[in-house]
Design a protein around this motif. Structure first.
Motif, PDB file in Angstrom:
ATOM      1  N   THR A 351       0.966  -1.217   0.018  1.00 36.67           N
ATOM      2  CA  THR A 351      -0.005  -0.183   0.088  1.00 36.67           C
ATOM      3  C   THR A 351       0.901   1.051   0.213  1.00 36.67           C
ATOM      4  O   THR A 351       0.486   2.383  -0.697  1.00 36.67           O
ATOM      5  CB  THR A 351      -0.834   0.060   1.353  1.00 36.67           C
ATOM      6  OG1 THR A 351      -1.616  -1.273   1.341  1.00 36.67           O
ATOM      7  CG2 THR A 351      -1.869   1.006   1.156  1.00 36.67           C
ATOM      8  N   LYS A 393      -5.906  -2.128  -2.692  1.00 37.85           N
ATOM      9  CA  LYS A 393      -6.028  -0.404  -1.960  1.00 37.85           C
ATOM     10  C   LYS A 393      -7.443  -0.502  -1.479  1.00 37.85           C
ATOM     11  O   LYS A 393      -7.489   0.357  -0.418  1.00 37.85           O
ATOM     12  CB  LYS A 393      -5.978   0.544  -3.383  1.00 37.85           C
ATOM     13  CG  LYS A 393      -4.581   0.651  -4.065  1.00 37.85           C
ATOM     14  CD  LYS A 393      -4.592   1.519  -5.363  1.00 37.85           C
ATOM     15  CE  LYS A 393      -3.280   1.525  -6.012  1.00 37.85           C
ATOM     16  NZ  LYS A 393      -3.338   2.401  -7.091  1.00 37.85           N
ATOM     17  N   TYR A 396      -6.844  -2.528   2.348  1.00 38.66           N
ATOM     18  CA  TYR A 396      -5.692  -1.943   3.297  1.00 38.66           C
ATOM     19  C   TYR A 396      -6.428  -1.068   4.401  1.00 38.66           C
ATOM     20  O   TYR A 396      -6.324  -1.074   5.701  1.00 38.66           O
ATOM     21  CB  TYR A 396      -4.393  -1.644   3.005  1.00 38.66           C
ATOM     22  CG  TYR A 396      -3.617  -1.247   4.146  1.00 38.66           C
ATOM     23  CD1 TYR A 396      -2.992  -2.389   4.833  1.00 38.66           C
ATOM     24  CD2 TYR A 396      -3.110   0.120   4.346  1.00 38.66           C
ATOM     25  CE1 TYR A 396      -2.137  -2.008   6.066  1.00 38.66           C
ATOM     26  CE2 TYR A 396      -2.314   0.303   5.471  1.00 38.66           C
ATOM     27  CZ  TYR A 396      -1.734  -0.756   6.047  1.00 38.66           C
ATOM     28  OH  TYR A 396      -0.882  -0.172   7.275  1.00 38.66           O
TER      29      TYR A 396
END
Length: 781
Positions: A351, A393, A396
């Motif tokens: 991330t 994405k 997280y």
């Protein structure tokens, strides 16, 4: 302000921080967690990373009080589900999870100095944050540690090392073991602690702090000490991750009565309990380790660093250690990155735009852990060869475990997403949401209220405000779960809990299976207490409600413990959703496996079985075609239902050909391929143009010709080397090992009691002959 041992390095700290990173070593109670952040503020805005939420809030409040102001102004904090700071706050205390999320957003650009406190705990999130700070070199970094490994850490981070010696108060160390090398021992802990405490209570004016490995030991000790507490008018205060705020307040506040605080290592760092004069240290903790490919919670010895932390207090006193002075403890606690799954660290790094394997850690991460985490994240679709995916994405930022975040994002409808969010919030809250009673009458009532035996239905119901009989709810845990749910509902723009949508349980199960079918377990047919997904076996947890007739279930939470063997692991299913096994056929879970051929009114048909984790879920009768048909025909020939004598004839031909080659009689130099009869038959059927059972009308047994021993030579060779020998009242099977000139004669059947004689057998000149019957082996001469 009162003078503290850390004050001795104030000027060195301030001067050094102007031009370099710092590693600061200081003992517990030296003041490092409160003084260093204030000194660092001279260099700009400061972020302090504390390992625990309670440390963030208590330290922020303490420092704000020292500056005579309210927390939330210049001094603030940010923890899971709670923010108390402004954009103008110059000093913010945060947990590592918050720090990593802020790092992913803007690389912590709002801060000039980052203080990482209690690094010696070696949590994966602090290790990762430090590795990223080391790589980018964009912040002045201060790392504090109460360990003897300060120089190693300084060399790793290329930082200057400062050491603050001395305690604020003297602590006398006593070791209550006869052998100075005796390691910590879990046996009879409660009685040993009682024996150590009893002589002190008449003269003790302050409080006692006892360190135990877990809640089970705490409850046992509280039961043992109850008569003593009544006799001396003491308060027994448990302190662990699951205690209520009220219980924690009792443990932390100064009471008129003396108290005995019985704690896990939550009280070891960054959380100083006042008025403690006696510490009793069991030397034990529960720690996750990698064992046989699983993350397992094990009872372990603490490290020397932890022992030093436990001894540190804010007043003079005594530390009683229930192990030897020279016990061989590890210097520091092994890092989480070396003993736990690294799925979360790998996703966190991705991330932030980084590959975990490219970061330099103070200790190398095992390659097996790297491979396992990468494989799991790729299966979830969170990362690919280019790095983090769009799906990753989304995962997280959610304040929940990656597997649960994946399930939430994959729910196709609003109602199912809400249900999955509420279930996940209950699973990810600290502690266990409820405990079941042992009262049979109340449990019967619970079965009427929730008849499916489904943990998920109850958890979702509790988060949504429903009440059930026969359970005791942890209201602190429930409050946290509701907060998590509201937070995630807001992220996905879903209705609040008060107006939660109704959902279909069967549809929720179906979508979970389709999103991650590794969560599906089926009951073992022979070991009925066990369930398996084909890779991992789980046993039902102690407080399960799974019905005896339940044959399958989704396991959303497990708890692994060491088994009996050195490498064995016992995994308990702690949250399970019963699944109707007939649903699995509709979802086409598992693999259809070819079975036997049966003769029906419609002709020869083929059985196929739907197999999952070694369990037959369903079966079907099909008209075999293509490769399946060839395989079915070959099996029918082998079992004698087609061309009854053919399989035996071909087997004899193949065995004689193998012997012929081994004896060097064939004109070939390459070794003989070990071809099975089934594969040879399939090849021949294909060459004969057979594609289905109807084509069998066009061929007969004579079409199957095995080109082995030349036909003109075969009769003599077969007579010389028979595969079956018949003697008086005895049949023998013969096995040849041509390269070693060895023959095994196996007893097959017959009423004869005595062993065969060598002279009764064929004239195998030059061969060694062994007779085998059951476990007996006899050389025949």
């Amino acid at each position: 302000m009162i003078a503290l041992p850390i004050d001795s390095i104030e000027q060195d700290f301030k001067q050094a921080l102007e031009h370099t990173h710092l590693i600061v070593e200081a003992e517990t109670g030296s003041g490092k967690s409160t003084r260093l952040p204030l000194w660092a503020m001279e260099q700009g805005r400061v972020l302090v990373v504390e390992p625990r939420r309670i440390a963030c809030t208590s330290l922020a409040n303490f420092v704000a009080h020292q500056l005579d102001e309210q927390v939330g102004k210049s001094i603030g904090y940010a923890i899971k589900l709670e923010n108390c700071y402004t954009e103008e706050s110059n000093l913010v205390f945060v947990t590592p999870g918050v720090a990593l999320r802020w790092y992913a957003e803007d690389r912590l650009q709002r801060f000039d100095v980052v203080v990482v406190d209690e690094f010696h705990e070696r949590r994966w999130d602090t290790d990762l944050l430090v590795a990223m700070l080391k790589r980018n070199q964009t912040h002045k970094t201060v790392i504090t540690s109460a360990t003897i490994e300060g120089q190693k850490l300084a060399s790793y981070f290329r930082a200057e090392r400062l050491v603050a010696k001395g305690r604020m108060f003297d602590v006398a160390i006593q070791h209550h073991r006869n052998d100075s090398r005796q390691l910590p021992d879990a046996r009879h802990l409660d009685t040993r602690i009682k024996s150590a405490l009893e002589p002190l209570l008449d003269d003790l004016a302050a409080d006692v702090l006892i360190f135990l490995p877990g809640r089970k030991e705490i409850q046992q000790l509280m039961s043992t000490l109850k008569p003593l507490a009544e006799e001396y008018d003491l308060i027994l205060a448990p302190l662990h991750a699951s205690v209520t705020e009220q219980q924690r307040a009792v443990a932390m506040s100064v009471q008129d009565k003396r108290k005995i605080v019985i704690a896990t290592n939550v009280a070891e760092t960054s959380l100083t309990i006042p008025n403690v004069a006696v510490v009793v240290d069991s030397g034990l903790e529960r720690r996750n380790v990698q064992r046989n490919g699983q993350t397992t919670l094990m009872l372990s010895h603490i490290s020397k660093a932890s022992a030093a932390q436990r001894a540190g207090r804010v007043m003079a006193g005594t530390c009683i250690r229930l192990y030897g002075e020279h016990a061989a403890l590890d210097p520091v606690t092994p890092p989480e990155l070396q003993r736990e799954s690294i799925v979360e660290p790998m996703l966190a790094a991705a991330t932030c735009g980084l590959e975990l394997k490219t970061l330099e850690f103070i200790d190398v991460i095992p390659e097996k852990s790297m491979d396992a985490a990468r494989e799991q994240l790729q299966q979830l679709g969170a990362i690919d060869d280019k790095g983090i995916t769009e799906h990753g994405k989304k995962l997280y930022p959610l304040p929940i475990d990656t597997v649960y975040a994946d399930l939430v994002t994959k729910m196709p409808s609003r109602a199912l997403k809400e249900a999955m969010i509420d279930l996940t919030a209950a699973l990810c809250a600290t502690g266990k949401l409820f405990q079941m009673t042992s009262n049979e009458e109340l449990l019967d009532k619970l079965d009427l209220e929730e008849p499916l035996g489904c943990d998920a239905t109850m958890l979702i119901g509790l988060v949504r405000g429903k009440q059930y009989s026969g359970i005791t709810v942890d209201h602190d845990c429930l409050r946290e779960a509701k907060g998590l749910s509201e937070q995630m509902r807001s992220v996905f723009e879903l209705p609040s809990l008060e107006v939660a949508s109704r959902y279909q349980r069967d549809e929720l199960i179906k979508q979970i299976i389709q999103a991650n079918n590794a969560l599906l377990y089926v009951r073992r047919e022979r070991r009925r207490e066990a369930f398996s997904n084909g890779f991992v076996e789980v046993l039902l947890g102690r407080q399960h409600r799974i019905k005896p007739k339940t044959e399958a279930g989704l396991v959303l939470a497990t708890h692994s413990l060491p088994g009996r063997g050195i490498k064995q692991t016992m995994t308990l299913a702690t949250l399970m959703l019963p699944v109707d096994i007939t649903q699995l056929k509709e979802l086409n879970i598992g693999e259809w496996v070819s079975g036997e051929t049966v003769d029906t009114d419609e002709g020869l048909q083929h059985c196929e079985y739907l197999m999952y984790a070694g369990r037959k879920l369903a079966e079907r009768i099909v008209a075999p075609e293509g490769d399946v048909a060839l395989q079915a025909i070959a099996k029918s020939i082998i079992d004698g239902s087609l061309f009854p004598a053919l399989a035996d004839q071909l087997t004899e031909r193949m065995l004689h050909w193998k012997l012929y080659v081994e004896l060097g009689l064939a004109n070939q130099t390459e070794p003989l391929e070990d071809t099975s009869l089934e594969s040879w038959l399939i090849e021949q059927l294909s060459l004969l143009g057979v594609a289905c059972f109807d084509d069998l009308e066009l061929i007969d047994e004579q079409d199957f010709v095995f080109n082995g021993v030349p036909e003109w030579e075969y009769s003599d060779f077969a007579a010389k080397y028979p595969l079956v020998v018949h003697l008086s009242s005895m049949r023998l099977n013969v096995e040849y090992f041509g390269r070693g000139k060895l023959i095994h004669v196996h007893f097959h059947s017959g009423s004869r009691k005595d062993d065969p004689k060598r002279k009764e057998l064929p004239a195998w000149s030059g061969w060694k002959v062994k007779y085998k019957k059951a476990s007996r082996v006899l050389d025949l001469r």
